[in-house]
Design an enzyme around this catalytic site. Structure first.
Site, PDB file in Angstrom:
ATOM      1  N   SER A 108      -7.907   0.227   5.253  1.00 51.62           N
ATOM      2  CA  SER A 108      -7.246   1.100   4.316  1.00 51.62           C
ATOM      3  C   SER A 108      -6.369   0.351   3.310  1.00 51.62           C
ATOM      4  CB  SER A 108      -6.388   2.096   5.090  1.00 51.62           C
ATOM      5  OG  SER A 108      -5.380   1.413   5.814  1.00 51.62           O
ATOM      6  N   SER A 121      -7.455  -2.438   9.137  1.00 46.82           N
ATOM      7  CA  SER A 121      -7.027  -2.083   7.779  1.00 46.82           C
ATOM      8  C   SER A 121      -6.410  -3.220   6.963  1.00 46.82           C
ATOM      9  CB  SER A 121      -6.042  -0.917   7.817  1.00 46.82           C
ATOM     10  OG  SER A 121      -6.740   0.281   8.016  1.00 46.82           O
ATOM     11  N   LYS A 161       0.863  -1.180   0.000  1.00 50.54           N
ATOM     12  CA  LYS A 161       0.000   0.000   0.000  1.00 50.54           C
ATOM     13  C   LYS A 161       0.896   1.225   0.000  1.00 50.54           C
ATOM     14  CE  LYS A 161      -2.407   0.427   3.996  1.00 50.54           C
ATOM     15  NZ  LYS A 161      -2.956   0.163   5.390  1.00 50.54           N
TER      16      LYS A 161
END
Ligand SMILES: *[C@@H]1O[C@H](CO)[C@@H](O)[C@H](O)[C@H]1NC(C)=O
Length: 518
Positions: free
Chosen positions: A197, A221, A122
């Site tokens: 996320s 997340s 990410k």
């Protein structure tokens, strides 16, 4: 009585929200391209790919090229990638291939168990040379100068970074959308959220495009996008992985966040987690042999946190299936799963909200790249006039930080302590808690704005600093991933993974979001 009426009201409210958002987003559902026959190597685990590269059955260059082609095929649909280093990755892969061709000692492979295997991260994890915006408009031209610690360790283990993926602003929302790169879509249903996320990582991984996906989890997340996209995940015991270089952290401050992975293969999670735990890996006891038939099981069917939606029928049935299976397989009736409850679960969100105030980052400051502080009372009117640099989700988070009254410190710390102690006593080193993942499968885009507390089933285990695995358990009749969480006491991460593997294998596990030609 009043509580019951409220729950029934919530059920109808949730149905109404889903009906209205469905009118808009059902039409956005598009089918993911089928997996090209030439790409079927991508169905294999990272461990198996590494083994094939090591034994010269597969070239790293071929694997990297295959990932690139698959990423290019699926990304237009899911919008997961924010930056790439395809050429550089192919060059790295060719170097690996030529080293292996010349012959490497066994010791070398021991230090580099993932030699030649591509990975993604990410984009809140700094990857040298690639975008590192955290989804903030003012950082849209920012590129990382160095690798985050987890990326450095993965590279040191022989991995080759190929892309970085999308996140919500500063990783602080349940969907993956920002003003720089837009919205990432769920490969199982492109009208629905991937979660956040680590939504870019999970979307790309579930699309069968990459073998290794580095995530992080401060309130679900890693586990949330794994659940919404139908993958396994492990959020390891807190304090064992360094978040240095992730969301601009120094890595020195204590935190409830951990680095983790999502995967189509449960068996990859232990070897990968060991890599990012570095010299603290021993504390996770991931090599412990576990016999799932000898464990003690407890389960929570639903928490009674009034902020969180009631659990839908499909997910209640999923928990029942898991409990029934383990009951049937129990060697004696005292090893059959038992229901458990603690009133601390009535306050999952409030407790998480309190412990977030003990983290070092200040969301409003980070939104401005630490050059000031974004204020709710300024940003809301700007948003309504279409002039804000931030998403509505970020502005709601500002309201939560700046307008709503804080949670009582003594109460929060005492309740956390009691819940933690009771669970540690209950679980010991041979007990496992089955816990819901969420009230419902992947929501339509934007609908979490009306149900902003529904991540609390994940967040509570960040608060407690317990390890928790996310288990995929097949699909709904409409093709949306189902699953539950498996929780154990600190340092018992191996229990989470053993039970996750067992339940996944027995009850439907990972299902591909596209056709796979035989
Ligand atoms: C954002 O902050 C970083 C330091 O973390 C700094 O190097 C960079 O120049 C800033 N970017 C902008 C656009 O202000």
């Amino acid at each position: 009585m009043l509580k019951r009426a409220f729950f029934i009201f919530r059920i109808y409210l949730d149905m109404f929200i889903d009906f209205v958002f469905g009118l808009i987003f059902e039409g956005e559902r598009k089918k993911l391209p089928e997996l090209d026959k030439r790409h079927s190597i991508l169905l294999e685990s990272a461990v198996s790919l590494a083994e094939k590269i090591r034994t010269k059955q597969l070239k790293s260059e071929e694997l990297v090229r295959t990932c690139i082609e698959r990423i290019q095929a699926v990304n237009p649909l899911i919008n997961a990638v924010t930056d790439e280093r395809f050429e550089a990755a192919l060059k790295d892969a060719k170097e690996v291939d030529s080293m292996i061709e010349k012959g490497l000692p066994d010791e070398y492979f021991k230090d580099k168990p993932f030699l030649g295997v591509p990975f993604t991260a990410k984009e809140s994890h700094a990857v040298s040379g690639l975008t590192h915006t955290l989804g903030i408009l003012s950082r849209r031209h920012m590129r990382a100068a160095d690798d985050a610690e987890c990326v450095r360790l993965m590279r040191a283990a022989g991995g080759i970074p190929i892309v970085v993926t999308n996140v919500p602003e500063i990783n602080k929302w349940m969907e993956t959308r920002n003003m720089v790169f837009g919205q990432t879509r769920n490969p199982h249903h492109t009208g629905r959220s991937t979660g956040g996320s680590s939504g870019g990582e999970a979307a790309l991984h579930a699309s069968i495009a990459v073998p290794i996906s580095i995530c992080s989890d401060i309130g679900g997340s890693t586990r949330m996008p794994a659940f919404y996209c139908g993958l396994y995940a492990l959020n390891p015991t807190a304090g064992h992985t360094s978040i240095k270089g992730s969301t601009l952290r120094s890595g020195l401050e204590p935190t409830m966040a951990s680095i983790g992975f999502v995967s189509r293969h449960c068996s990859d999670l232990a070897p990968l987690t060991k890599i990012v735990a570095g010299d603290k890996a021993a504390g996770l006891n991931l090599d412990r042999a576990v016999d799932v038939k000898k464990l003690r099981y407890f389960y929570v069917e639903t928490a009674r946190d009034l902020r969180v939606s009631p659990i839908c029928k499909d997910l209640r049935d999923t928990m029942t299936k898991a409990v029934t299976l383990l009951t049937e397989q129990a060697p004696s009736s005292d090893l059959a799963p038992k229901p458990f409850y603690h009133n601390g679960f009535n306050y999952m969100f409030a407790l998480w909200r309190y412990w977030m105030t003990r983290e070092t980052e200040v969301f409003g400051k980070m939104l401005t790249n630490n050059s000031g502080e974004a204020k709710f009372i300024v940003e809301l009117p700007k948003k309504l006039l279409g002039m804000s640099d931030f998403t509505l989700a970020a502005i709601l988070k500002l309201a939560d930080d700046q307008i709503l009254p804080p949670v009582n410190k003594e109460w929060a710390e005492q309740t956390t302590k009691e819940l933690r102690e009771e669970l540690i006593n209950l679980l010991g080193d041979d007990g496992v808690l089955l816990f819901p993942s969420a009230p419902a499968p992947a929501p339509y885009h934007y609908s979490p704005l009306l149900r902003p507390f529904n991540f609390a089933y994940w967040g509570i285990f960040n608060v407690l600093k317990f390890p928790a695995a996310q288990v995929p358990i097949g699909l709904t009749s409409d093709g949306l991933p189902l699953g539950i969480q498996v929780v154990a006491a600190p340092h018992c991460d191996a229990l989470c993974l053993a039970v996750a593997e067992h339940l996944g294998k027995s009850l439907g596990g990972v299902q591909a979001p596209c056709n796979i030609p035989q």
